[in-house]
Design a protein around this motif. Structure first.
Motif: not given
Length: 240
Positions: A1-9, A189-195, A210-220
């Motif tokens: 299984m390929s690793q999901a991508k990280l998209s930084v918000n 499948i993407n996912a995001g919010h409070d991860l 799972l293809l992609e997660v979008s993470i902003g608030h927690a990451l920053i």
């Protein structure tokens, strides 16, 4: 299984910049640094009041980003639709925000809004833009998402994050059911919010496809203590 991508918000970077005017921190430089540190995508979520991402920011970012550019927002705002079409991002994520909403807090009712979603998604698909729509972990909503014409769904993960520390198996259960439906009907499948660094690995391990997660608030927030490069590397590690 390929690793999901990280998209930084990078909305929060824009919020900090806007609080004092000027261009510090430099949003474009931050986006390029995120890519340099390993992020596989950049996400922005412009809102009509431009309280963080400004419309001009999307043009400035599109001209330099080398990874996937994801613009998310309320497609019922005509200016948002025009912005996406003008920038031609790799992906547009459709979120049912309302005017003045602090942050996204629910997914689409893909049954009630079926006809509308079909029409607006067709506009983006005609322009060769991949479409993802924000949905709650409800198998019925996921199944109905398929007939809208969307390429992917983005699972709204606030409910998972809020329950994770009390009972992680209970927290993930509805997402597993939703993903089984998504995989059955052939939706990405993407996912995001409070991860975050605490709950991301368990989520990724239990969501096949799972293809992609979008993470902003927690990451920053983490980057304030750990540094941006170190933080991005830690999030990527959680996705392995």
């Amino acid at each position: 299984m390929s690793q999901a991508k990280l998209s930084v918000n990078i909305n929060k970077i824009a919020t900090l910049r806007n609080s004092r005017g000027g261009n510090n921190p430099d949003l474009v430089k931050t986006a390029l640094d995120c890519e340099r540190f390993g992020a596989q995508g950049i996400t922005v979520h412009p809102r009509p009041d431009e309280r963080h991402i400004r419309y001009q920011d999307t043009f400035d970012l599109k001209s330099v980003i080398k990874t996937e550019f994801n613009i998310e927002g309320n497609c019922e705002e005509q200016k948002f639709v025009e912005l996406v079409l003008a920038n031609q991002p790799a992906q547009v994520t459709l979120v049912p925000d309302v005017l003045g909403q602090i942050t996204s807090n629910h997914g689409w009712d893909t049954i009630k809004n079926q006809n509308y979603l079909q029409d607006i998604i067709a506009v983006f698909k005609e322009n060769e833009i991949r479409v993802s729509i924000f949905v709650d972990p409800n198998p019925e909503m996921v199944e109905a998402a398929k007939t809208t014409g969307t390429d992917r769904i983005e699972l709204y993960t606030e409910a998972y994050a809020s329950t994770f520390h009390q009972d992680k198996e209970k927290a993930i259960a509805p997402y597993i059911l939703a993903v089984q439906t998504a995989n059955k009907v052939g939706l990405g499948i993407n996912a995001g919010h409070d991860l975050d660094l605490h709950n991301l690995q368990y989520f990724a391990q239990n969501i096949p496809g799972l293809l992609e997660v979008s993470i902003g608030h927690a990451l920053i927030c983490d980057a304030l203590y750990l540094g941006l490069e170190n933080t991005i590397q830690r999030y990527l590690y959680q996705l392995k």
